[in-house]
Motif scaffolding. Structure first.
Motif, short mmCIF file in Angstrom:
data_model
loop_
_atom_site.label_atom_id
_atom_site.label_comp_id
_atom_site.label_asym_id
_atom_site.label_seq_id
_atom_site.Cartn_x
_atom_site.Cartn_y
_atom_site.Cartn_z
N GLU A 13 93.32 -7.39 -34.94
CA GLU A 13 93.51 -9.03 -33.72
C GLU A 13 93.82 -8.49 -32.69
N ARG A 21 92.15 -6.26 -30.22
CA ARG A 21 91.27 -7.38 -29.52
C ARG A 21 91.72 -8.06 -28.77
N SER A 22 92.17 -8.68 -28.87
CA SER A 22 93.25 -9.48 -27.44
C SER A 22 93.69 -9.07 -26.29
N VAL A 67 83.64 -9.34 -28.17
CA VAL A 67 84.49 -8.06 -29.04
C VAL A 67 83.86 -9.19 -30.57
N LEU A 111 83.85 -8.46 -35.37
CA LEU A 111 84.48 -7.86 -35.98
C LEU A 111 83.15 -7.94 -36.48
N ILE A 143 83.76 -3.52 -34.38
CA ILE A 143 86.07 -3.15 -34.58
C ILE A 143 84.95 -2.84 -36.14
#
Length: 453
Positions: free
Chosen positions: A307, A310-311, A317, A319, A335
């Motif tokens: 995370e 990702r931020s 994005v 997962l 991801i």
């Protein structure tokens, strides 16, 4: 004084005698044979001491508590699974990487010796946890600590006809027990470097352990040269069985529908087994590249770290764990927060980045993507990985040391199809040209008439 010292050594080792040391004190202090024997007993003492202290140490370390816990039931497990009439082949792999090297040999043993039980042991949880249910072995367990008592019990229970150690797992007490029982023992995909204890004054006593091996199948010429320095010539350069392992991946079904849906008709960069240091190199490129799909498969599945990364991304994005609720076709970055997919994902890649060499954690398997004929990038710390160094020298693999270099090299591979294709062809040929180690091992077993069914 000398006799007092010898008595202490006796008590440390738990032995009733130390090969006539009491009557050969001069030889003890100056003779190599006795020095090696005493060093082995001292080694055994400290291993036994560590084993005895594990219950206490486990109170302060969850890893040591687990280390002890998973080994407590090994002997009961083996006794319940092995009968006196069973014919056992034992293969030991330290962790997951060594297991992957053992796979093509395991597959051939299954075919050639179907009536034997195959015992697979691991030292590290990274191998056991993921492969404990492999159909390639009848029994899978942890290897107990290398104490003399454990070695005696393990060999007595299993009574293997053949033992194969992978790469550079050398446990003196287990090897001594195998030698004393005249059990055929091989080292496969072996590596010998001058940095190993055998070549140092403090570890020279361990050379005796190598006498347990009937034959050494080595990865490269430098290992053969170094082994000869230790006085062993019962060896050959057969290559690395990992080449056989990854090459066979082309024969398997590598279909993953969700990857095909994500990629569509666009170029795909797969970043496999990444660590935070790798993600630092890749971040700017990912945020600025257009019309390229990107898959990131972290080495460790840690939701907080995923995370956090990702931020920092400005892309759309998704997962893997969100596939059921997100539009995969519109995603730009996928991801993989799950394990077991990476090898097949490489089959869809146009370019691969392999993690581990941007920091000190260790480069992961570059042969997996190479077998699919795609160019590869890594960090710069590849000195301890001969296959990566060779690929780098023949322009099948490129190393990058900072985000700017990463963007330049990836940009070139993306924009220049001819360059990308040529690099990928070199990578694929490198793998196919180095297969055959498994054949050498199985031919040896046939010639030596080992394990007839």
């Amino acid at each position: 004084m000398k006799s007092d010292f010898i008595s202490k050594i006796r008590s440390f080792s738990g032995k009733t005698k130390v090969r006539n040391l009491a009557t050969s004190t001069n030889v003890f202090f100056y003779g190599k044979g006795y020095f090696c024997e005493v060093m082995r007993h001292i080694y055994s003492f400290f291993i036994s001491l560590f084993n005895a202290l594990l219950p206490v140490l486990g109170l302060f370390s969850s890893k040591l508590k687990e280390f002890r816990g998973v080994r407590q039931t090994v002997f009961n497990y083996l006794e319940s699974k092995i009968e006196g009439s069973d014919r056992v082949i034992w293969i030991h792999a330290a962790s997951l990487g060594e297991y992957e090297q053992a796979v093509p040999v395991l597959e051939e043993l299954r075919i050639q010796y179907p009536s034997h039980k195959i015992l697979l042991t691991f030292f590290s949880p990274s191998g056991y946890t993921i492969r404990k249910n492999t159909p390639l072995a009848d029994l899978v367990t942890y290897l107990p600590l290398d104490t003399e008592a454990n070695a005696d019990a393990f060999i007595s229970i299993t009574s293997p006809e053949l033992v194969l150690f992978v790469k550079y797992e050398f446990w003196p007490n287990y090897l001594d027990k195998l030698k004393r029982n005249n059990i055929s023992t091989l080292l496969i995909s072996g590596v010998f470097r001058e940095s190993q204890p055998f070549f140092k004054f403090y570890g020279s006593w361990m050379k005796k352990s190598l006498r347990a091996f009937d034959y050494f199948f080595l990865q490269n010429e430098s290992s053969l040269k170094n082994l000869k320095k230790l006085g062993f010539t019962n060896a050959e350069v057969s290559g690395d069985t990992r080449f056989d392992r990854v090459s066979r991946q082309l024969e398997y079904n590598n279909t993953l529908d969700f990857i095909a849906e994500f990629k569509q008709d666009k170029l795909l960069l797969v970043c496999g087994s990444t660590w935070p240091e790798d993600e630092t190199l890749l971040l700017d490129f990912i945020n600025n590249v257009a019309e390229v799909k990107i898959i990131l498969a972290p080495h460790k599945i840690n939701s907080e770290k995923i995370e956090a990364f990702r931020s920092k991304l400005t892309k759309n994005v998704v997962l893997h764990s969100e596939l059921k609720i997100k539009n995969l076709q519109e995603a730009e970055v996928l991801i993989i927060d799950a394990i077991g997919f990476l090898t097949k994902i490489y089959a869809y890649a146009d370019i691969a980045y392999v993690g581990g060499a941007a920091g000190a954690t260790g480069l992961h398997n570059v042969l997996e993507p190479a077998t699919f004929g795609i160019p590869i990038l890594t960090g710069t710390h590849i000195d301890k990985f001969p296959e990566a160094g060779q690929m780098n020298r023949i322009a099948a693999l490129f190393t990058v040391k900072n985000p700017a270099e990463t963007s330049v090299v990836l940009g070139k591979l993306i924009s220049d199809k001819k360059f990308r294709d040529q690099t990928g062809i070199i990578a694929g040929q490198f793998v196919s040209g180095n297969t055959g180690a498994t054949h050498s091992i199985m031919s040896y077993l046939k010639i030596k008439h080992l394990l007839p069914d």
